[in-house]
Design a protein around this motif. Structure first.
Motif, PDB file in Angstrom:
ATOM      1  N   SER A  39       0.998  -1.355   0.031  1.00  9.64           N
ATOM      2  CA  SER A  39      -0.194   0.117   0.050  1.00  9.64           C
ATOM      3  C   SER A  39       0.913   1.181  -0.039  1.00  9.64           C
ATOM      4  O   SER A  39       1.848   1.373   0.493  1.00  9.64           O
ATOM      5  CB  SER A  39      -0.664   0.027   1.262  1.00  9.64           C
ATOM      6  N   ASP A  75      -6.448  -4.093   0.393  1.00 15.24           N
ATOM      7  CA  ASP A  75      -5.712  -2.857   0.196  1.00 15.24           C
ATOM      8  C   ASP A  75      -6.035  -2.257  -0.929  1.00 15.24           C
ATOM      9  O   ASP A  75      -6.871  -2.704  -1.970  1.00 15.24           O
ATOM     10  CB  ASP A  75      -4.241  -3.360   0.490  1.00 15.24           C
ATOM     11  N   GLY A  86      -3.430  -0.925  -2.756  1.00 16.83           N
ATOM     12  CA  GLY A  86      -2.135  -0.685  -3.298  1.00 16.83           C
ATOM     13  C   GLY A  86      -1.801  -1.153  -4.883  1.00 16.83           C
ATOM     14  O   GLY A  86      -2.761  -0.654  -5.515  1.00 16.83           O
ATOM     15  N   CYS A  87      -0.528  -1.489  -5.296  1.00 19.62           N
ATOM     16  CA  CYS A  87      -0.261  -1.608  -6.429  1.00 19.62           C
ATOM     17  C   CYS A  87      -1.047  -2.937  -7.400  1.00 19.62           C
ATOM     18  O   CYS A  87      -1.075  -2.712  -8.613  1.00 19.62           O
ATOM     19  CB  CYS A  87       1.384  -1.930  -6.830  1.00 19.62           C
TER      20      CYS A  87
END
Length: 482
Positions: A390, A413, A415-416
């Motif tokens: 994240s 999450d 994130g990516c």
């Protein structure tokens, strides 16, 4: 060698046909001979009774002098020719009796006649003998009937002896015809059986060739057999087996490649910190680093590298233990919400370093049967990955939902994310994907998490979109409830 089964089947067909023909021939011959003999015996007995009545009438008239023997002689000759038999008249002592101008047959009296004649005088009833079951030599048929006087007593015994060898000739003709038919049927049966056996063994040869290719490691082979019978089912199973083996071989090759990559990565992960440790220790040992601040940096680096090595070794040992089915974990009744709250408290400090907020849904207690420490470890791994991937100032959510008597826990999450190709292998034991974010990882966290989930019968899935985030979902089955 390839036609061995075909030859054997042809021999079996031929043998079965021969045995069938022989059986039918023997039974037919015996039944035909017996039937013909029975018919002959009935006719001969009827003629004998009629002749006996005629003789009894002639005897009465002859004794009275009202008739001569010429007509009787002609009658006896006519009866003998009509019935194709020899006629004898015997008295109670077994002697020949000649009435009128009656002539004795040229054929001598058979030895079986006297006992039959004596039986007629004793019982006053008809008796018969003769006939053999040998279809090629039937012999003579002998019939004895009583000739009664006016008082009803037996005065003479009439013997009719008929040769029935004509049955043998008929049976011989039938036998020759049966033999000819058998020879023709045998030729046809051999040709048909060879053709059918070739059709039977051809699929077997194809399956044998396919099995040979599979034994050599070629699992792409196909039997090319399509039949709606047991052989077709067997061929389909062989094709299915080849397909499964081909898939297993590809998976094994992929697994072997992952294993090699894993050990290559592990070797690199171990070699780098060990080299750094060794170099730093040598510098400190030789006293080359004299600046206290610089020496402090070297000590910090030594500590970090040693911690990384310890974590890597611990993860390897942990994964090995969990994969061992004989390694037992302590199962007890615990509250799942306590595990989640404890995990959030433990990971909150690491999340604050990246200013990430961990949000845990409020939910009622949910009792499960499991190992508290292992479930906590599972949630730590998932939260650690969520925090790691994240961005700064983001958020990680732990969603809890009750669903049909089970509990669904999701770690989300933003994130990516994970690309589709890598998503298929994130739980593989030897899969490790390097990235800038995950440079310090060992690649063993998710395999460990999966093993913990398997030991607790927890359904674990993952969904992700690159650039949007990842969601790990755990479903605690209803049978874990107490």
């Amino acid at each position: 060698m390839k036609n061995k089964i075909a030859r054997r089947l042809t021999q079996y067909f031929a043998l079965a046909l021969i045995l069938f023909a022989l059986t039918v021939g023997v039974l037919f011959s015996a039944m035909f001979a017996r039937h013909t003999a029975d018919v002959t015996r009935r006719d001969l007995c009827a003629h004998a009774v009629s002749i006996a009545d005629t003789i009894a009438h002639f005897t009465a008239n002859y004794n009275e002098g009202s008739c001569s023997g010429g007509g009787f002689k002609s009658y006896m000759r006519f009866i003998g020719d009509a019935t194709m038999s020899d006629l004898y008249l015997l008295d109670a002592q077994g002697n020949h009796v000649v009435l009128g101008e009656m002539q004795l047959p040229e054929k001598p009296l058979d030895q079986q006649v006297l006992p039959l004649a004596m039986c007629v005088f004793e019982t006053g009833e008809m008796s018969s003998a003769g006939f053999s079951l040998n279809p090629f030599h039937a012999g003579d048929m002998i019939v004895c009937v009583p000739v009664l006087d006016e008082a009803g007593g037996v005065q003479l015994a009439l013997v009719l002896s008929a040769n029935i060898n004509n049955i043998s000739h008929t049976l011989q003709d039938a036998f020759y015809l049966l033999t000819a038919c058998l020879a023709i049927a045998l030729v046809i049966a051999i040709a048909a059986s060879f053709f059918l056996s070739r059709r039977f063994v051809t699929p077997l040869h194809r399956m044998m060739d396919a099995a040979t290719q599979m034994a050599r490691g070629d699992y792409s082979v196909k039997t090319r057999v399509v039949q709606n019978d047991e052989i077709g089912v067997l061929a389909a199973q062989i094709d299915m087996l080849a397909k499964k083996l081909d898939e297993a071989e590809k998976e094994r090759s992929h697994f072997e490649q992952l294993r090699q990559d894993f050990f290559s990565d592990i070797s690199h992960e171990l070699r780098t910190p060990i080299s750094v440790l060794r170099g730093s220790i040598e510098l400190l040992r030789e006293g080359i680093i004299e600046d206290p601040a610089q020496r402090r940096q070297y000590y910090d680096q030594l500590h970090a590298d040693a911690h990384h090595l310890q974590r890597l070794v611990n993860d390897l040992l942990e994964l090995t233990r969990l994969q061992n089915t004989q390694f037992k974990i302590e199962m007890e009744i615990i509250n799942l919400m306590d595990v989640l709250a404890d995990t959030v408290r433990f990971m909150r400090q690491k999340a604050e370093e990246k200013r990430i907020e961990i949000r845990l849904d409020e939910a009622a207690p949910f009792a499960v049967l499991g190992d508290y420490g292992r479930l906590r470890q599972l949630m730590i791994i998932l939260l650690d990955n969520a925090i790691k991937f994240s961005g700064e100032g983001g958020a990680v959510q732990i969603a809890v939902r009750r669903k049909h008597g089970a509990c669904e826990v999701s770690v989300i999450d933003h994130g990516c994310g994970i690309d589709e190709e890598a998503l298929e292998h994130i739980f593989d034991r030897y899969f490790h994907k390097h990235s800038g974010v995950n440079r310090g990882g060992t690649g063993l966290g998710l395999p460990i998490a999966r093993e913990i989930a398997l030991r607790h019968d927890i359904e674990m899935t993952c969904s992700s979109r690159p650039g949007e985030g990842t969601c790990f979902t755990l479903v605690f089955s209803e049978h874990l409830l107490t």
